[in-house]
Design a protein around this motif. Structure first.
Motif, short mmCIF file in Angstrom:
data_model
loop_
_atom_site.label_atom_id
_atom_site.label_comp_id
_atom_site.label_asym_id
_atom_site.label_seq_id
_atom_site.Cartn_x
_atom_site.Cartn_y
_atom_site.Cartn_z
N VAL A 229 0.85 -1.19 0.00
CA VAL A 229 0.00 0.00 0.00
C VAL A 229 0.89 1.25 0.00
O VAL A 229 0.66 2.20 -0.76
N ALA A 230 1.90 1.24 0.86
CA ALA A 230 2.80 2.39 0.96
C ALA A 230 3.54 2.63 -0.35
O ALA A 230 3.59 3.75 -0.88
N MET A 231 4.14 1.57 -0.90
CA MET A 231 4.94 1.72 -2.11
C MET A 231 4.07 2.03 -3.33
O MET A 231 4.46 2.79 -4.21
N GLY A 232 2.87 1.45 -3.38
CA GLY A 232 1.96 1.77 -4.47
C GLY A 232 1.59 3.24 -4.46
O GLY A 232 1.48 3.89 -5.52
N THR A 233 1.40 3.80 -3.28
CA THR A 233 1.08 5.22 -3.15
C THR A 233 2.28 6.09 -3.51
O THR A 233 2.16 7.07 -4.25
N LEU A 234 3.45 5.72 -3.02
CA LEU A 234 4.64 6.52 -3.27
C LEU A 234 5.06 6.47 -4.74
O LEU A 234 5.58 7.46 -5.27
N ASN A 235 4.85 5.34 -5.41
CA ASN A 235 5.20 5.27 -6.83
C ASN A 235 4.37 6.25 -7.66
O ASN A 235 4.82 6.73 -8.69
N LEU A 236 3.14 6.52 -7.21
CA LEU A 236 2.31 7.52 -7.88
C LEU A 236 2.75 8.93 -7.51
O LEU A 236 2.86 9.80 -8.38
N ALA A 297 8.01 9.73 -16.30
CA ALA A 297 7.67 8.83 -15.22
C ALA A 297 6.16 8.75 -15.02
O ALA A 297 5.60 7.67 -14.79
N ALA A 298 5.48 9.90 -15.11
CA ALA A 298 4.03 9.90 -14.94
C ALA A 298 3.34 9.13 -16.06
O ALA A 298 2.39 8.38 -15.83
N THR A 299 3.84 9.28 -17.29
CA THR A 299 3.28 8.54 -18.42
C THR A 299 3.49 7.05 -18.24
O THR A 299 2.60 6.24 -18.51
N ALA A 300 4.67 6.67 -17.76
CA ALA A 300 4.96 5.26 -17.51
C ALA A 300 3.99 4.70 -16.47
O ALA A 300 3.50 3.56 -16.61
N TYR A 301 3.70 5.48 -15.44
CA TYR A 301 2.75 5.03 -14.42
C TYR A 301 1.37 4.82 -15.03
O TYR A 301 0.72 3.79 -14.81
N VAL A 308 8.22 1.45 -13.37
CA VAL A 308 7.73 2.63 -12.66
C VAL A 308 8.56 2.97 -11.42
O VAL A 308 8.88 4.14 -11.20
N PRO A 309 8.91 2.01 -10.55
CA PRO A 309 9.70 2.38 -9.36
C PRO A 309 10.99 3.11 -9.71
O PRO A 309 11.34 4.11 -9.07
N LYS A 310 11.70 2.63 -10.74
CA LYS A 310 12.94 3.29 -11.15
C LYS A 310 12.66 4.68 -11.71
O LYS A 310 13.33 5.66 -11.34
N ARG A 311 11.68 4.79 -12.59
CA ARG A 311 11.37 6.09 -13.20
C ARG A 311 10.88 7.09 -12.15
O ARG A 311 11.22 8.28 -12.19
N ALA A 312 10.04 6.61 -11.22
CA ALA A 312 9.53 7.49 -10.18
C ALA A 312 10.66 8.03 -9.31
O ALA A 312 10.71 9.21 -8.97
#
Length: 381
Positions: A229-236, A297-301, A308-312
């Motif tokens: 949950v935490a990482m999914g939120t932070l990746n965004l 990064a936003a487009t990749a998401y 996504v984690p790397k781009r974010a």
């Protein structure tokens, strides 16, 4: 903005957001008390429909909102972002009952949300969380009631938020595993907090959990899988932190262009000095590079790309470090006037420092990037 091949309506929307921020949101921000939740500002964001877009749009739109608002009113940008950060776990992982109760209120700006991850001994190292979720009762398929005991620190919107996404350890000794996300209303018995005086003017506080009761109905996602949950939120939100930084950098750059073009110095204008012109060019170069990486990064998401984690991490790292450089250079080229309390650059100078730390410090982002790079080559440890 045209460098991103945005649609004409997106470009027009960004211009509209800058105008709204300057004319309707900044006056409300200026009436607010530093270090306190500005509920009038949050409510206006709701009336303008911007908070609802946090849950109906993608990462690119989130970045466009954050960059555009940050350019004209950092307080409005941050109020919007904190609503999204605190409530995104409810939107993405909540039960129908949780979403129905909280998301309309957060979208309207009548309820303030917060994301409670950091602790006194676990800031960037989220796997070291120590807030305990002690089982109080259990049923055949697992625990049904817990008591939360411990502390959270450096929590934006604390202690004034109406609900908190709280990450607590349900299984000891398991690092990033064994953490559960809970949605905790502010009126739960045993939950107290205090405001912290920080460099930036945003509301930030500490929280104390003294056997705060939570149930299975308060769980976000699955028990022991709160780290997702935490990482999914932070990746965004990490790329959008970069968008916030780009908005500040652009504001500082534009102010510097105006100042150096009009300031008399050494029998000419400041812009006529090659050293000044080259500094301004460097500011523009870095700002545009950061912007490109943020929107990539936003487009990749939005496209569900695997990296996504790397781009974010790259977007947040480059944009926040760039904004620090650009704002600092802008202050230098403006001279002493930029250090006056109330000057736009004095405000940005205080604002720009924190994003290099929160949602994972720059050093953590470098670690994420390296880990993802090695994993892609099969050389991960």
């Amino acid at each position: 903005m045209s460098a991103f091949s945005l649609e004409p309506q997106q470009i027009a929307w960004c211009a509209e957001l800058r105008t709204l921020a300057a004319e309707r949101l900044r006056p409300l921000a200026e009436k607010g008390e530093p270090g306190r939740v500005n509920r009038a500002l949050v409510a206006e964001l709701g009336r303008l429909g911007l908070l609802e877009r946090l849950f109906t749009s993608g990462a690119v739109d989130l970045c466009l909102m954050r960059e555009s608002l940050a350019y004209a009113c950092t307080e409005a940008e941050t109020a919007l972002a904190l609503q999204g950060l605190g409530a995104h776990p409810v939107h993405a992982y909540g039960t129908p009952a949780q979403r129905a109760h909280w998301l309309p209120r957060v979208s309207e700006g009548t309820a303030v949300a917060a994301f409670a991850l950091s602790e006194p001994g676990a800031g960037s190292d989220a796997g070291a969380l120590a807030l305990r979720a002690d089982v109080e009762t259990a049923r055949a398929d697992g625990p049904s009631r817990w008591r939360l005991t411990g502390e959270k620190c450096w929590i934006s919107n604390a202690p004034e938020a109406d609900c908190y996404t709280v990450f607590a350890r349900t299984t000891p000794g398991t690092g990033a595993r064994g953490v559960t996300a809970f949605l905790v209303p502010a009126d739960r018995p045993g939950l107290t907090g205090a405001a912290l005086e920080m460099l930036s003017p945003h509301p930030i506080g500490s929280m104390v959990f003294d056997a705060v009761p939570v149930t299975a109905d308060d769980v976000l996602g699955e028990v022991d899988r709160g780290f997702r949950v935490a990482m999914g939120t932070l990746n965004l939100f990490r790329p959008s932190v970069g968008a916030f930084a780009v908005g500040m950098a652009q504001a500082a750059l534009d102010a510097t262009l105006t100042h150096t073009a009009g300031r008399d110095a050494f029998d000419g204008k400041l812009r006529d000095l090659q050293t000044v012109a080259h500094q301004v060019a460097e500011m523009a170069l870095r700002t545009e590079a950061a912007r490109l990486m943020v929107y990539a990064a936003a487009t990749a998401y939005d496209e569900g790309a695997p990296d996504v984690p790397k781009r974010a991490a790259m977007a947040k790292l480059l944009a926040t470090e760039t904004a620090q450089y650009v704002v600092d250079t802008a202050v230098q080229l403006h001279g002493a006037r930029a250090l006056h309390r109330g000057h736009m650059l004095e405000h940005l100078y205080r604002e720009v420092r924190a994003p290099r730390i929160y949602e994972g410090a720059s050093e953590v982002q470098r670690g994420i990037i390296a880990k993802e790079l090695y994993a892609s080559t099969g050389e991960a440890p």
